[in-house]
Design an enzyme around this catalytic site. Structure first.
Site, short mmCIF file in Angstrom:
data_model
loop_
_atom_site.label_atom_id
_atom_site.label_comp_id
_atom_site.label_asym_id
_atom_site.label_seq_id
_atom_site.Cartn_x
_atom_site.Cartn_y
_atom_site.Cartn_z
CB THR A 1 2.85 63.33 -5.46
OG1 THR A 1 2.29 62.92 -4.20
CG2 THR A 1 1.73 63.49 -6.48
CD GLU B 1 17.34 67.57 -6.47
OE1 GLU B 1 17.26 67.39 -5.24
OE2 GLU B 1 18.26 68.21 -6.99
CD GLU C 1 33.87 71.08 -33.74
OE1 GLU C 1 33.05 70.29 -34.24
OE2 GLU C 1 33.56 71.95 -32.89
NE ARG D 1 20.11 69.87 -6.07
CZ ARG D 1 19.92 70.33 -4.84
NH1 ARG D 1 20.68 71.35 -4.40
NH2 ARG D 1 19.01 69.80 -4.06
CG LEU E 1 15.46 72.84 -5.59
CD1 LEU E 1 14.31 72.90 -6.59
CD2 LEU E 1 15.76 71.41 -5.20
CD1 TRP F 1 21.60 65.91 7.18
CD2 TRP F 1 20.72 65.98 5.14
NE1 TRP F 1 21.57 67.22 6.77
CE2 TRP F 1 21.03 67.27 5.51
CE3 TRP F 1 20.15 65.75 3.89
CZ2 TRP F 1 20.78 68.36 4.67
CZ3 TRP F 1 19.91 66.82 3.06
CH2 TRP F 1 20.22 68.11 3.46
CB SER G 1 13.43 63.07 5.06
OG SER G 1 13.47 64.43 4.64
#
Length: 333
Positions: A269, A265, A57, A189, A209, A175, A173
């Site tokens: 577990t 992410e 504002e 992120r 990360l 990609w 893994s």
């Protein structure tokens, strides 16, 4: 005058500063003057600055100058009425001579909570509430949860094949998903105040990360990196906040640090623990058109699940979007 149109413009302005305002909310503001030069509408706009800077504002009022006198001001959230790092927005609005204020929703912060609306009305300003309130509540959901509970809004992000596997039996893994999906993760992120993984994921994958919207870290604001447990000294995630203990206590700590949105992410577990504890507000699942074709690949969750069909967790589908060859599925708890 189209209140809905102007409020949605204010929402668009708020979206541009998502992820840079915590612990303050991301708010947008539009000022519509009464007088228009040559019958051409002129608008003055603002969005919340990083902490210590002006609120939406105040920025819009500064840009409007004398044109704010008699104008209508649109703000996605109730203007503040307390002294924090900056003076109250209500004082600035009243002092500028604004005649009407339109807000999306009231601010649940105990320092505001209707007092801003009351102060404006006591000053003779017309106040209209609830314009596209549902949309504004959705946009500000992390902030609203934080102010009401002290905990951040928790988003659990996972990527998997169509048969629900996150990695091969040997642990490989990269990609599963394609470039468009991975870029979207970086946008996720960028809109979060903290990103959390378990120490096991750090040891296995050594993630950074960081936000890398152009493949390399740039000028983007970087979220706080959080590790459950201890990260190896040489881990790329460092510097990171290392936390231990029950997850509710972890959320208490992050909430006290002003984290409004936490992106979890994984791995499997940690994902399982957040899920079974009922601590996830949104699930974002990236699905690749790939099949491991067996039951020995690594699953989304590691741990016991529902024992019967009656006990299966069910959420609400928010959106499904195709990103390259992959699907982005968002589910609300």
């Amino acid at each position: 005058m189209d209140d809905v149109q102007h409020m949605r413009r204010a929402m668009a302005l708020a979206a541009t500063v998502r992820g840079s305002t915590a612990p303050n909310p991301w708010v947008g503001c539009v000022i519509f003057p009464t007088a228009r030069a040559n019958d051409v509408a002129t608008f003055f706009e603002g969005a919340t600055a990083p902490p210590g800077g002006p609120h939406a504002e105040v920025t819009a009022l500064a840009r409007a100058g004398s044109a704010a006198n008699g104008a209508t001001l649109y703000a996605t959230l109730e203007p503040c009425v307390h002294h924090g790092r900056t003076p109250p927005c209500t004082d600035a609005i009243i002092g500028a001579g604004v005649s009407r204020v339109v807000i999306g929703i009231r601010d649940p912060d105990e320092r505001v909570a209707g007092r801003g609306v009351a102060a404006l009305r006591e000053a003779g300003i017309e106040v209209t509430e609830g314009v596209v309130a549902n949309e504004v509540e959705e946009q500000l959901a992390p902030y609203l949860k934080h102010r009401r509970t002290g905990h951040p809004w928790v988003v659990l992000k996972m990527a998997a094949s169509l048969d629900g596997r996150t990695a091969a039996p040997d642990g490989s893994s990269r990609w599963i998903t394609g470039a468009a999906a991975r870029r979207d993760v970086h946008r996720l992120r960028a809109g979060s105040d903290a990103v959390l993984v378990g120490a096991g994921t750090v040891r296995a994958d050594d993630p950074e990360l960081t936000v890398r919207l152009d493949d390399e870290p740039g000028d983007e604001a970087q979220p706080l990196r959080v590790v459950l447990g201890r990260a190896p000294e040489e881990a790329r995630v460092r510097p990171a906040l290392e936390l231990e203990g029950d997850l509710s206590g972890v959320l208490d700590e992050l909430g006290q640090r002003g984290v409004l949105q936490l992106l979890v992410e994984g791995g499997a577990t940690v994902a399982h623990d957040f899920h079974v504890a009922g601590l996830v507000d949104r699930y974002v699942l990236y699905l690749a058109p790939a099949l491991f074709g067996g039951d020995d690949g690594r699953p989304l969750f590691a741990g016991p699940g529902a024992g019967t069909i009656a006990a299966v967790w069910r959420g609400r589908l928010v959106s499904v979007e195709q990103l390259g060859e992959d699907l982005r599925v968002e589910v609300a708890a």
